[in-house]
Design an enzyme around this catalytic site. Structure first.
Site, PDB file in Angstrom:
ATOM      1  N   GLY A   1       0.777  -0.968  -0.210  1.00 22.92           N
ATOM      2  CA  GLY A   1      -0.473  -0.386  -0.061  1.00 22.92           C
ATOM      3  C   GLY A   1       0.805   1.365  -0.256  1.00 22.92           C
ATOM      4  O   GLY A   1       1.901   1.326  -0.414  1.00 22.92           O
ATOM      5  N   SER A   2       0.379   2.254   1.000  1.00 21.85           N
ATOM      6  CA  SER A   2       1.258   3.192   0.789  1.00 21.85           C
ATOM      7  C   SER A   2       2.621   3.948   1.397  1.00 21.85           C
ATOM      8  O   SER A   2       3.039   4.837   1.066  1.00 21.85           O
ATOM      9  CB  SER A   2       0.613   4.589   1.439  1.00 21.85           C
ATOM     10  OG  SER A   2      -0.999   4.682   0.757  1.00 21.85           O
ATOM     11  N   THR A   3       3.112   2.637   1.697  1.00 25.24           N
ATOM     12  CA  THR A   3       4.184   2.370   2.423  1.00 25.24           C
ATOM     13  C   THR A   3       5.237   2.769   1.921  1.00 25.24           C
ATOM     14  O   THR A   3       6.461   2.865   1.327  1.00 25.24           O
ATOM     15  CB  THR A   3       4.283   1.380   3.342  1.00 25.24           C
ATOM     16  OG1 THR A   3       3.934  -0.138   2.949  1.00 25.24           O
ATOM     17  CG2 THR A   3       3.642   1.567   5.219  1.00 25.24           C
ATOM     18  N   ILE A   4       4.948   2.020   0.326  1.00 30.24           N
ATOM     19  CA  ILE A   4       5.642   1.918  -1.162  1.00 30.24           C
ATOM     20  C   ILE A   4       6.035   3.353  -1.520  1.00 30.24           C
ATOM     21  O   ILE A   4       6.869   3.248  -2.462  1.00 30.24           O
ATOM     22  CB  ILE A   4       5.311   1.143  -2.194  1.00 30.24           C
ATOM     23  CG1 ILE A   4       6.318   0.056  -2.545  1.00 30.24           C
ATOM     24  CG2 ILE A   4       4.642   1.328  -2.500  1.00 30.24           C
ATOM     25  CD1 ILE A   4       7.285  -0.884  -1.794  1.00 30.24           C
TER      26      ILE A   4
ATOM     27  N   SER B   1      -0.904  11.350   0.733  1.00 30.65           N
ATOM     28  CA  SER B   1      -0.932  10.005   1.146  1.00 30.65           C
ATOM     29  C   SER B   1      -1.930   8.999  -0.333  1.00 30.65           C
ATOM     30  O   SER B   1      -2.913   8.933  -0.287  1.00 30.65           O
ATOM     31  CB  SER B   1      -1.417   8.952   2.217  1.00 30.65           C
ATOM     32  OG  SER B   1      -1.217   7.486   1.736  1.00 30.65           O
TER      33      SER B   1
END
Length: 771
Positions: free
Chosen positions: A341-344, A398
């Site tokens: 998800g957004s951690t990439i 994000s």
């Protein structure tokens, strides 16, 4: 002589007896007669003495012949035994006199980075029997089986079956308690013996269970490091000769006197026992709080790649692994794949900046929160309708659309190569069984929507250790380190066998790009970012939240009811000492990464900084300024509460319960404040606005014990300031994150009649944003 007439034979001379030898003359009494006379006279025989002497000579000759024959036979046999068959008989003799004793080395110990024992081998009692000897001693097998089953708590039929076999050795029960071993000895059953063998023991129970794994009763590793390092921990089983008696019992062996010869190698980990405990505790607390299914956490030193803590939940006790289901023994930090998800997104933006296709100040059109990549397919959406955003704002808010557009600027091949350089799609090389590589398809197999969605973490899968390693590359200046969990290995004598040094796999990005992305990530933990709950007082935090839908198991696409919440970041942002990745699977109470995983990051980060001795920014000056601002806010809140009571015209009970001494007086406890403490009593000091360390020091001086809740500075206490309490009693202290804006205190003072404050004010509420 007459002449010889031809044709006439010569006369034959008369025959005469030859003369006897001279040596026989003495034996004869008369001259030897002529032949005619001999036939007429009798023969004279030898004397008895002479015959006896001759017989003696014959017997001596026979005896000598016999002796010589015997000696020859002995010599021949000796030659055959010593020379021809010597090696064979020497081997037979050694087999009869010596016994090869198999030395099963004591399993090596596993330590943490500071030498604290995590897995050790201890002596345990085990019970075995010799059924053949029991029959020889006429032991009643039925009665013995009943007695042993009662003492050992095992099935009597199983014991009787083993005792009824025709064997010299059978196990009855292994690794029994000392009480059970003493009870078996007390039975004094012939052929039943109690022996001691090594047992694997984990003194910290569940601590580091997934990392350590466990070993079976035979000392063979089954999971974790016990399995992957099994050969080194167990050592090499060797056979040494030992003298034995006629019953086969070992009498002596010089090699058995060497205590170090039977030790396996000791393994020192990079794990810190204290940080491991903190990580497991906070992870379990968050999973229970949000009613999640599972989770994992990784704490890594970004400069060296050493793993300081790594945990998964649910967990198990390696001392009795059979008491937990197999799913609890799965090391989710290295075996569970999930869409990041957004951690990439930090990796996407870092790759674009390093590739020269993005400028730090460039504005990206985020399409007001909706973007159609391919006509007829689902749109890519953002939680909020964003317009033009810079890369830093894309991380702070994000934005999926902004990150997708940045990733597509790299091209398929460029984005694929960039993520591969971060280590996605390949294992990290940790010496732990079961690590998976995640899923990252080749760019030739991407659809157009895949090309866009991979930029914000959909269409690929990673593990928690991969995510932490990728973020560490941003934290340490662009170097992708190889994660390590083994620090060094020593043999049984303490000699260094192997030592692990930091290894840089490759330079992922330039150092200035990594520093730029780190500065962008600090906006995520600001008050306007999605990771405000991950901010740590006194430290600048860089990180990224993640809220990803999980793939549906019943239909194509994603499940709207199953989420994965995550947060990955590092602290301090200006000089990182720890990278922390938190993954929470399927939370029910809430599912946003900043709300679910962010507080875990904060609490683990605070403990890690204290344990590593990292001072807050500005050290004492920053803390003093923070305390001053907290006191100002507390005074404003007290004035707010007094104004509320005057306006309402009555005392609010909850306010008095957690207020200050002045508020307690208004609540009707003036008698408690005015009297002096009796013997064994003390006055509760005022704690509002103090830090946790100052609270501990102040209460210790007063003879009281603190029960801390939350983090930050003191927002409330119970009993209140100035009240009388018994020495040694507990004071409940609620900590919260105060607002440090001066304007907020001024606004509060100008408020005419606001509502009363709650009993335990917490951190200021923030609008939740979906990453």
């Amino acid at each position: 002589m007459s002449p010889r007439v031809p044709g006439i034979a010569a006369p034959v001379p008369a025959l005469t007896r030859p003369q006897a030898p001279a040596r026989n003359v003495a034996r004869r009494t008369t001259p030897v007669p002529a032949a005619a006379e001999t036939e007429a006279k009798p023969v004279v025989t030898e004397a008895p003495e002479a015959r006896a002497r001759r017989w003696m000579r014959v017997r001596m000759a026979l005896l000598c012949v016999l002796l010589l024959s015997g000696a020859a036979a002995v010599l021949t046999r000796a030659y055959k035994l010593q020379i021809i068959e010597g090696e064979q008989h020497r081997t037979t003799a050694e087999h009869q006199q010596l016994r090869d004793v198999r030395l099963a080395p004591r399993r090596g110990t596993i330590f943490d980075r500071h030498g604290a024992e995590l897995a050790v081998s201890v002596d345990a009692d085990s019970v075995y029997a010799n059924p053949r000897l029991m029959r020889t001693e006429h032991v009643d097998v039925s009665l013995a089986s009943l007695q042993l089953s009662r003492v050992l708590g095992i099935d009597a039929e199983r014991v009787q079956t083993r005792l009824g076999s025709d064997r010299l050795f059978v196990w009855l029960e292994r690794q029994v308690t000392p009480e059970e071993a003493a009870a078996v000895d007390a039975l004094e059953i012939p052929g039943v013996t109690v022996t001691r063998e090594a047992r694997r023991y984990y003194p910290n129970r569940e601590l580091g269970a997934h990392i350590l794994g466990f070993a079976n009763v035979d000392g063979d590793g089954i999971e974790g490091l016990e399995l992957s390092m099994n050969e080194r921990l167990r050592g090499t089983t060797s056979s040494v000769p030992a003298l034995r008696d006629r019953r086969g019992r070992v009498v002596f062996s010089e090699q058995l006197l060497d205590d170090h010869a039977s030790l396996g190698e000791d393994v020192y980990l990079t794990i810190d026992k204290t940080l491991q405990h903190v990580a497991e505790r906070e992870l379990a607390l968050s999973i229970r709080t949000f009613e999640a299914a599972a989770g994992s956490i990784v704490v890594m030193d970004p400069q060296s790649g050493e793993i300081l803590a790594m945990a998964s939940y649910p967990t198990f006790d390696p001392n009795s692994p059979g008491d937990s289901p197999p799913s609890h023994r799965r090391f989710r930090a290295i075996t569970d794949r999930f869409e990041p998800g957004s951690t990439i997104k930090p990796m996407t933006i870092a790759s674009a900046l390093a590739g020269g296709v993005l400028r730090p100040s460039e504005q990206i059109d985020c399409m007001n929160g909706r973007w159609t990549v391919v006509e007829g397919e689902r749109q890519i959406t953002d939680t909020h309708a964003n317009g033009l955003l810079t890369p830093a704002e894309i991380l702070a808010h994000s934005s999926n659309i902004g990150s997708a557009q940045i990733g597509m600027r790299l091209g398929r091949q460029g984005l694929y190569r960039s993520f591969r350089r971060f280590g996605f799609g390949q294992t990290t090389g940790l010496p732990l069984p079961g690590e998976v590589a995640g899923t990252f398809r080749h760019h030739s197999r991407w659809y157009e929507r895949d090309f866009a969605s991979i930029g914000f973490g959909q269409g690929m899968s990673v593990t928690a250790i991969q995510l932490a390693t990728g973020m560490a590359a941003i934290a340490n200046g662009g170097r992708l380190m190889r994660p390590t969990i083994i620090r060094r290995v020593e043999d049984g004598r303490g000699n260094l066998v192997e030592e692990t040094t930091p290894e840089v796999r490759r330079q992922v990005m330039p150092a200035h790009t990594a520093r730029l992305v780190s500065d962008m990530l600090t906006a995520v933990t600001s008050d306007e970012g999605t990771g405000a709950e991950a901010a740590i007082d006194g430290y600048l935090v860089a990180g990224k939240t993640g809220t990803a839908q999980m793939a549906s198991t019943s239909r194509a696409g994603y499940d709207d009811t199953h989420w994965l919440s995550s947060f990955v970041g590092f602290v301090p942002a200006e000089s990182p000492r720890a990278v922390i990745a938190v993954i929470i699977q399927e939370p029910i109470i809430d599912h946003y990464g900043g709300v679910v995983a962010g507080p875990v990051f904060r609490r683990v980060g605070e403990s890690t900084m204290r344990h590593l001795g990292v001072p807050p920014a500005g050290s004492g000056d920053a803390l003093e300024a923070l305390e001053d601002r907290a006191r100002a806010r507390a005074r404003a809140e007290r004035e707010q509460q007094r104004a509320a009571r005057r306006h309402v015209g009555r005392t609010e009970g909850p306010v008095a319960a957690v207020g200050s001494a002045d508020e307690s007086a208004d609540a009707g406890v003036a008698a408690t404040e005015t009297r002096e403490p009796a013997e064994g009593e003390t006055r509760v000091p005022g704690l509002t606005g103090l830090t946790a360390r100052a609270v501990m020091r102040s209460l210790a001086e007063a003879g009281l014990t603190a029960q801390l809740e939350g983090s930050g500075v003191v927002a409330a206490q119970d009993p209140p300031d100035g009240s009388i309490a018994t020495r040694g009693s507990i004071v409940r202290v609620v900590l919260g994150r105060p607002s440090i804006e001066t304007e907020e205190a001024e606004v509060v003072e100008e408020a005419p009649a606001p509502a009363p404050a709650p009993p335990a004010p917490a951190a200021p509420a923030r609008r939740r944003r979906r990453p």
